[in-house]
Design a protein around this motif. Structure first.
Motif, PDB file in Angstrom:
ATOM      1  N   ALA A 277       0.829  -1.203   0.000  1.00  0.00           N
ATOM      2  CA  ALA A 277       0.000   0.000   0.000  1.00  0.00           C
ATOM      3  C   ALA A 277       0.863   1.252   0.000  1.00  0.00           C
ATOM      4  CB  ALA A 277      -0.926  -0.006   1.216  1.00  0.00           C
ATOM      5  N   THR A 278       1.961   1.218   0.730  1.00  0.00           N
ATOM      6  CA  THR A 278       2.862   2.371   0.789  1.00  0.00           C
ATOM      7  C   THR A 278       3.515   2.628  -0.564  1.00  0.00           C
ATOM      8  OG1 THR A 278       3.317   1.979   3.129  1.00  0.00           O
ATOM      9  CG2 THR A 278       4.894   3.336   1.928  1.00  0.00           C
ATOM     10  N   LEU A 279       3.854   1.563  -1.272  1.00  0.00           N
ATOM     11  CA  LEU A 279       4.440   1.730  -2.604  1.00  0.00           C
ATOM     12  C   LEU A 279       3.503   2.495  -3.527  1.00  0.00           C
ATOM     13  CD1 LEU A 279       6.097  -1.737  -3.374  1.00  0.00           C
ATOM     14  CD2 LEU A 279       7.267   0.442  -3.013  1.00  0.00           C
ATOM     15  N   LEU A 280       2.219   2.164  -3.463  1.00  0.00           N
ATOM     16  CA  LEU A 280       1.258   2.841  -4.327  1.00  0.00           C
ATOM     17  C   LEU A 280       1.050   4.281  -3.898  1.00  0.00           C
ATOM     18  CD1 LEU A 280      -0.850   2.806  -6.595  1.00  0.00           C
ATOM     19  CD2 LEU A 280      -2.513   1.948  -4.938  1.00  0.00           C
TER      20      LEU A 280
ATOM     21  N   ILE B 138      -6.169  -0.794 -10.018  1.00  0.00           N
ATOM     22  CA  ILE B 138      -4.830  -0.528  -9.499  1.00  0.00           C
ATOM     23  C   ILE B 138      -4.790  -0.750  -7.992  1.00  0.00           C
ATOM     24  CG2 ILE B 138      -3.102   1.287  -9.155  1.00  0.00           C
ATOM     25  CD1 ILE B 138      -3.989   2.427 -11.882  1.00  0.00           C
ATOM     26  N   LYS B 139      -5.835  -0.334  -7.289  1.00  0.00           N
ATOM     27  CA  LYS B 139      -5.876  -0.567  -5.851  1.00  0.00           C
ATOM     28  C   LYS B 139      -5.868  -2.058  -5.546  1.00  0.00           C
ATOM     29  CE  LYS B 139      -7.925   3.700  -4.090  1.00  0.00           C
ATOM     30  NZ  LYS B 139      -9.038   4.309  -3.332  1.00  0.00           N
ATOM     31  N   TYR B 140      -6.518  -2.837  -6.392  1.00  0.00           N
ATOM     32  CA  TYR B 140      -6.499  -4.282  -6.167  1.00  0.00           C
ATOM     33  C   TYR B 140      -5.078  -4.831  -6.240  1.00  0.00           C
ATOM     34  CZ  TYR B 140      -6.667  -9.234  -7.012  1.00  0.00           C
ATOM     35  OH  TYR B 140      -6.414 -10.577  -6.924  1.00  0.00           O
ATOM     36  N   PHE B 141      -4.291  -4.356  -7.188  1.00  0.00           N
ATOM     37  CA  PHE B 141      -2.923  -4.839  -7.325  1.00  0.00           C
ATOM     38  C   PHE B 141      -2.131  -4.675  -6.031  1.00  0.00           C
ATOM     39  CE2 PHE B 141      -3.259  -3.983 -12.078  1.00  0.00           C
ATOM     40  CZ  PHE B 141      -3.279  -5.320 -12.409  1.00  0.00           C
TER      41      PHE B 141
ATOM     42  N   SER C  44      -7.404   5.211   1.180  1.00  0.00           N
ATOM     43  CA  SER C  44      -6.010   5.435   1.508  1.00  0.00           C
ATOM     44  C   SER C  44      -5.843   5.432   3.016  1.00  0.00           C
ATOM     45  CB  SER C  44      -5.523   6.767   0.933  1.00  0.00           C
ATOM     46  OG  SER C  44      -5.620   6.768  -0.470  1.00  0.00           O
ATOM     47  N   ARG C  45      -4.698   4.936   3.461  1.00  0.00           N
ATOM     48  CA  ARG C  45      -4.461   4.887   4.892  1.00  0.00           C
ATOM     49  C   ARG C  45      -4.190   6.281   5.438  1.00  0.00           C
ATOM     50  NH1 ARG C  45       0.505   1.446   5.782  1.00  0.00           N
ATOM     51  NH2 ARG C  45       1.163   2.659   3.974  1.00  0.00           N
TER      52      ARG C  45
ATOM     53  N   LEU D 236       1.378  -0.813  10.544  1.00  0.00           N
ATOM     54  CA  LEU D 236       1.379  -1.887   9.553  1.00  0.00           C
ATOM     55  C   LEU D 236      -0.016  -2.242   9.082  1.00  0.00           C
ATOM     56  CD1 LEU D 236       3.962  -4.341  11.170  1.00  0.00           C
ATOM     57  CD2 LEU D 236       4.360  -2.601   9.414  1.00  0.00           C
ATOM     58  N   ALA D 237      -0.998  -2.214   9.983  1.00  0.00           N
ATOM     59  CA  ALA D 237      -2.324  -2.712   9.641  1.00  0.00           C
ATOM     60  C   ALA D 237      -3.119  -1.681   8.872  1.00  0.00           C
ATOM     61  CB  ALA D 237      -3.082  -3.082  10.924  1.00  0.00           C
ATOM     62  N   MET D 238      -3.671  -2.101   7.748  1.00  0.00           N
ATOM     63  CA  MET D 238      -4.537  -1.213   6.989  1.00  0.00           C
ATOM     64  C   MET D 238      -5.878  -1.107   7.699  1.00  0.00           C
ATOM     65  SD  MET D 238      -3.896  -2.173   3.045  1.00  0.00           S
ATOM     66  CE  MET D 238      -4.490  -3.832   3.274  1.00  0.00           C
ATOM     67  N   PRO D 239      -6.519   0.057   7.704  1.00  0.00           N
ATOM     68  CA  PRO D 239      -7.803   0.180   8.378  1.00  0.00           C
ATOM     69  C   PRO D 239      -8.865  -0.622   7.651  1.00  0.00           C
ATOM     70  CG  PRO D 239      -7.366   2.121   7.062  1.00  0.00           C
ATOM     71  CD  PRO D 239      -6.118   1.285   7.021  1.00  0.00           C
ATOM     72  N   GLU D 240      -9.806  -1.108   8.415  1.00  0.00           N
ATOM     73  CA  GLU D 240     -10.911  -1.854   7.820  1.00  0.00           C
ATOM     74  C   GLU D 240     -11.718  -0.934   6.920  1.00  0.00           C
ATOM     75  OE1 GLU D 240     -14.873  -4.255   9.325  1.00  0.00           O
ATOM     76  OE2 GLU D 240     -13.389  -3.499  10.739  1.00  0.00           O
ATOM     77  N   GLN D 241     -12.021  -1.422   5.730  1.00  0.00           N
ATOM     78  CA  GLN D 241     -12.787  -0.611   4.797  1.00  0.00           C
ATOM     79  C   GLN D 241     -14.227  -0.494   5.277  1.00  0.00           C
ATOM     80  OE1 GLN D 241     -12.209   1.247   2.391  1.00  0.00           O
ATOM     81  NE2 GLN D 241     -14.282   1.640   1.778  1.00  0.00           N
ATOM     82  N   GLU D 242     -14.685   0.701   5.405  1.00  0.00           N
ATOM     83  CA  GLU D 242     -16.044   0.934   5.870  1.00  0.00           C
ATOM     84  C   GLU D 242     -16.950   1.171   4.664  1.00  0.00           C
ATOM     85  OE1 GLU D 242     -16.076   4.047   8.721  1.00  0.00           O
ATOM     86  OE2 GLU D 242     -14.712   3.049  10.101  1.00  0.00           O
ATOM     87  N   VAL D 243     -17.451   0.102   4.113  1.00  0.00           N
ATOM     88  CA  VAL D 243     -18.372   0.178   2.990  1.00  0.00           C
ATOM     89  C   VAL D 243     -19.775  -0.068   3.522  1.00  0.00           C
ATOM     90  CG1 VAL D 243     -19.035  -0.805   0.781  1.00  0.00           C
ATOM     91  CG2 VAL D 243     -16.622  -0.624   1.385  1.00  0.00           C
ATOM     92  N   ASP D 244     -20.637   0.865   3.290  1.00  0.00           N
ATOM     93  CA  ASP D 244     -22.006   0.750   3.781  1.00  0.00           C
ATOM     94  C   ASP D 244     -22.702  -0.395   3.055  1.00  0.00           C
ATOM     95  OD1 ASP D 244     -24.542   1.044   4.723  1.00  0.00           O
ATOM     96  OD2 ASP D 244     -24.771   3.148   4.167  1.00  0.00           O
ATOM     97  N   SER D 245     -23.011  -1.453   3.792  1.00  0.00           N
ATOM     98  CA  SER D 245     -23.637  -2.622   3.178  1.00  0.00           C
ATOM     99  C   SER D 245     -25.046  -2.326   2.692  1.00  0.00           C
ATOM    100  CB  SER D 245     -23.669  -3.780   4.174  1.00  0.00           C
ATOM    101  OG  SER D 245     -24.437  -3.428   5.319  1.00  0.00           O
TER     102      SER D 245
END
Length: 287
Positions: free
Chosen positions: A13-16, A77-80, A89-90, A171-180
């Motif tokens: 993630a940091t590379l991107l 690209i984010k998937y990669f 983004s973090r 190190l840990a990416m935050p949990e994605q908060e997608v409204d279900s």
């Protein structure tokens, strides 16, 4: 396994985000992304071919995808780099700002066995069989979905959260908060199509899984009719990955046939009309 996995995902993630060591640029309309051939080309047959042969892209280091939708390219690209899409983004680490680190969210865990991606398989230290996610459901007569849950949350105790705060916050990416409650049917259909176009096997499997879960939750939404059309217009007849899910939805919810918006789309989309005709006569949809 969590710590090495988190460290790997954080590094990608940091590379991107930083663009450091980038040796390739992807352009779509007015937008540009600084990416890395080692990450992109190892996961996509299209990008591997573009950068390996004597094409203009290999010489200039620029690949123009302006014929695609910007949002779809961005999610690809984010998937990669995240092994997921619909990710944010973090935020910058509080430590970098001199603040005390708050208790972190537990990192989002993917069921690694459900996605056919070589990098993800390596991170999980497991071998993923090619039949892990069949493109066509094995039982066409089934009237319900086999829901593929990608995110199983395990609650943390306060002690665990405090213990992990110092070591893993950065190190840990935050949990994605997608409204279900908000449907993303069309987005998942577009990601499935772009994954097929650029030969990204893992992304295609992930998009199909997300699409299946979303359709099960939002088949009655206003977005569903447009999604049907998008699925049948962006996939070939032999690719049953999303088409079978659409057909199964009609089997499970016959009341869809009484919706005027669904009727209009079926009349305008010969592929789905033909599939539903065969279903109505008890004939197999696929040869």
């Amino acid at each position: 396994m969590d710590a090495p996995h988190n460290e790997l995902m954080s590094a990608l993630a940091t590379l991107l985000e930083a663009g450091k060591y980038s040796d390739l640029t992807i352009v779509c309309g007015e937008r540009r992304w600084a990416v890395h051939r080692a990450v992109i080309c190892s996961r996509s047959g299209f990008f591997d071919g573009a950068c390996s042969n004597r094409f203009r892209e290999a010489e200039t280091g620029i690949i123009d995808l302006s014929e695609d939708e910007e949002d779809a390219v961005e999610h690809m690209i984010k998937y990669f780099y995240h092994l997921d899409y619909l990710v944010k983004s973090r935020p910058s680490s509080p430590r970098a700002r001199g603040a005390r680190s708050p208790s972190p969210r537990r990192p989002r865990k993917l069921n690694l066995a459900l996605v056919e991606d070589p990098l993800l398989a390596q991170a999980a230290n497991t071998t993923i069989p090619s039949h892990a996610i069949p493109l066509t459901p094995p039982d066409e007569a089934a009237s319900r979905f086999e829901s593929l849950s990608l995110n199983e949350k395990t609650p943390m105790t306060p002690h665990e959260m405090e213990e992990e705060a110092d070591d893993y916050f950065s190190l840990a990416m935050p949990e994605q908060e997608v409204d279900s409650a908000v449907p993303h049917l069309i987005l998942h259909a577009k990601m499935y199509a772009i994954a097929e176009k650029y030969g990204i096997k893992g992304l295609k499997s992930l998009a199909r899984s997300k699409f299946s879960t979303q359709v099960e939750q939002h088949w009655s939404s206003a977005e569903f009719p447009e999604t049907i059309q998008d699925v049948y217009e962006t996939t070939v007849d032999s690719d049953r990955g999303l088409r079978d899910i659409v057909v199964q939805t009609f089997r499970a919810h016959p009341e869809l046939a009484r919706r005027k918006d669904v009727e209009a789309v079926v009349k305008e989309t010969p592929g789905v009309a033909w599939d539903l005709f065969r279903v109505g006569w008890g004939m197999p949809v696929t040869a």
